[in-house]
Design an enzyme around this catalytic site. Structure first.
Site, PDB file in Angstrom:
ATOM      1  N   LYS A  52     -46.554 -64.631  -8.529  1.00 30.27           N
ATOM      2  CA  LYS A  52     -47.327 -65.013  -9.712  1.00 30.27           C
ATOM      3  C   LYS A  52     -48.200 -63.842 -10.163  1.00 30.27           C
ATOM      4  O   LYS A  52     -48.303 -63.555 -11.356  1.00 30.27           O
ATOM      5  CB  LYS A  52     -48.193 -66.249  -9.400  1.00 30.27           C
ATOM      6  CG  LYS A  52     -47.352 -67.514  -9.270  1.00 30.27           C
ATOM      7  CD  LYS A  52     -48.124 -68.692  -8.683  1.00 30.27           C
ATOM      8  CE  LYS A  52     -47.171 -69.863  -8.446  1.00 30.27           C
ATOM      9  NZ  LYS A  52     -47.793 -70.999  -7.760  1.00 30.27           N
ATOM     10  N   GLN A  96     -53.185 -72.735  -4.956  1.00 29.64           N
ATOM     11  CA  GLN A  96     -51.839 -72.880  -4.395  1.00 29.64           C
ATOM     12  C   GLN A  96     -51.810 -74.049  -3.405  1.00 29.64           C
ATOM     13  O   GLN A  96     -52.640 -74.139  -2.516  1.00 29.64           O
ATOM     14  CB  GLN A  96     -51.443 -71.563  -3.695  1.00 29.64           C
ATOM     15  CG  GLN A  96     -50.021 -71.519  -3.198  1.00 29.64           C
ATOM     16  CD  GLN A  96     -48.978 -71.539  -4.322  1.00 29.64           C
ATOM     17  OE1 GLN A  96     -49.155 -70.912  -5.358  1.00 29.64           O
ATOM     18  NE2 GLN A  96     -47.902 -72.280  -4.109  1.00 29.64           N
ATOM     19  N   ASP A 119     -51.929 -75.310 -14.096  1.00 32.24           N
ATOM     20  CA  ASP A 119     -50.874 -75.997 -13.343  1.00 32.24           C
ATOM     21  C   ASP A 119     -50.600 -77.394 -13.916  1.00 32.24           C
ATOM     22  O   ASP A 119     -49.591 -78.016 -13.602  1.00 32.24           O
ATOM     23  CB  ASP A 119     -51.310 -76.162 -11.872  1.00 32.24           C
ATOM     24  CG  ASP A 119     -50.555 -75.225 -10.944  1.00 32.24           C
ATOM     25  OD1 ASP A 119     -49.498 -74.705 -11.359  1.00 32.24           O
ATOM     26  OD2 ASP A 119     -51.015 -75.031  -9.803  1.00 32.24           O
TER      27      ASP A 119
END
Ligand code: NAP
Length: 284
Positions: A52, A96, A119
């Site tokens: 990422k 994460q 997200d």
């Protein structure tokens, strides 16, 4: 059979983001910024975080990675998120998953400013997605929707089976497909007769985490098969939830693993970060 190549399409999406990022910098002096938080030492998570970070740099998005030990307390993590919420240079915050067991994932996700929730996991954004309102869409289903669009795959009136009901893939996928006019069945580990669903499906999206679960005798002729699964075999090779060799000649479209849905996920995260940067003025 059409191979749905996520590498080619993700490169196109990244190029779109890159062009828009430079426009935003030039015209408004806004450089999009993403913070990624990694807690603990899960090897797969570290690889995803690194990918990422690199993807951000490649399209001109500022990115910072916060690597914290697994002993990090929930309070410490919440403090970090609060700082990031208040940092005007950060447009996106991504924690994460999975988090270590002593940290409550819901509490952490709810602490992220919904306008920075790239997200799309904050309940506020989940609700907006279900209601078909503009929001940050979870990157994996968002990427799959882009794959459908790019390949002119009509969804309205189609019978779609989503296998897997996780919050990050299965459930949002089912919502997006429902909003697009598909008739959606969601199957999972408690489903009594999976085959009876898959055999009738025009489109199957599978996100389970079991190598080669979907076989040719479970699908109908010309089915469209989207494989979200990423499984590492004992040989070290990556494989999906679909028995690709068995299914490929029966499908009209199929995604490979690797090189299918995976690359799309990161590309759509970049799209979401760009979207968040465009909202920067709204956050003030
Ligand atoms: P997850 O949270 O573990 O959920 C798995 C789902 O599969 C659950 O809903 C489970 O049912 C269901 N399931 C388990 N065994 C089943 C069976 N025999 N038949 C039907 N359904 C079954 O997984 P996830 O996070 O959604 O991830 C799924 C896979 O996608 C993993 O391989 C993951 O690595 C991969 N993934 C890939 C990407 C990408 O970018 N390509 C992104 C995210 C995830 P219950 O709910 O009843 O337990």
């Amino acid at each position: 059979m059409v191979l749905l190549d996520g590498k080619i399409l993700s490169a196109k999406v990244k190029e779109e983001v890159k062009v828009e990022v430079s426009k935003l910098v030039e015209e408004k002096n806004i450089k999009p910024g993403l913070a990624v938080v990694l807690v603990g030492d899960d090897a797969a998570s570290a690889t995803y975080v690194n990918s990422k970070h690199k993807a951000c740099e490649a399209v001109g998005i500022y990115s910072e990675v916060h690597t914290k030990p697994s002993s990090t307390t929930q309070e410490e993590l919440l403090e970090l998120i609060e700082k990031m919420n208040n940092n005007p240079k950060l447009d996106g915050i991504l924690v994460q998953l999975p988090l270590p067991k002593h940290i409550d994932t819901t509490t952490v996700l709810e602490a992220i400013n919904p306008l920075k929730d790239v997200d799309g996991f904050h309940p506020y954004n989940v609700g907006r997605m279900v209601s078909n309102l503009d929001t940050f869409l979870p990157a994996t289903p968002f990427g799959i929707m882009r794959m459908f669009e790019e390949n002119n795959i009509e969804l309205e009136g189609k019978d779609v089976v989503v296998i897997g009901r996780s919050d990050i893939v299965g459930k949002p996928m089912a919502s997006l497909l429902t909003n697009a006019g598909a008739t959606v069945s969601v199957c999972h580990s408690k489903t009594k007769d999976l085959n009876s669903y898959t055999k009738k499906a025009d489109i199957i999206v599978i996100a389970v985490g079991i190598p080669h679960l979907l076989k040719a005798d479970m699908i109908k002729e010309n089915a469209i098969v989207i494989d979200v699964g990423i499984n590492r075999l004992d040989t070290g090779k990556l494989t999906g939830d679909v028995d690709f060799e068995d299914c490929k000649d029966k499908c009209s479209h199929i995604t490979p693993v690797p090189g299918g849905v995976g690359p799309m996920t990161i590309a759509m995260l970049l799209k979401n970060t760009l979207k968040a940067a465009k909202l920067r003025e709204k956050r003030k």
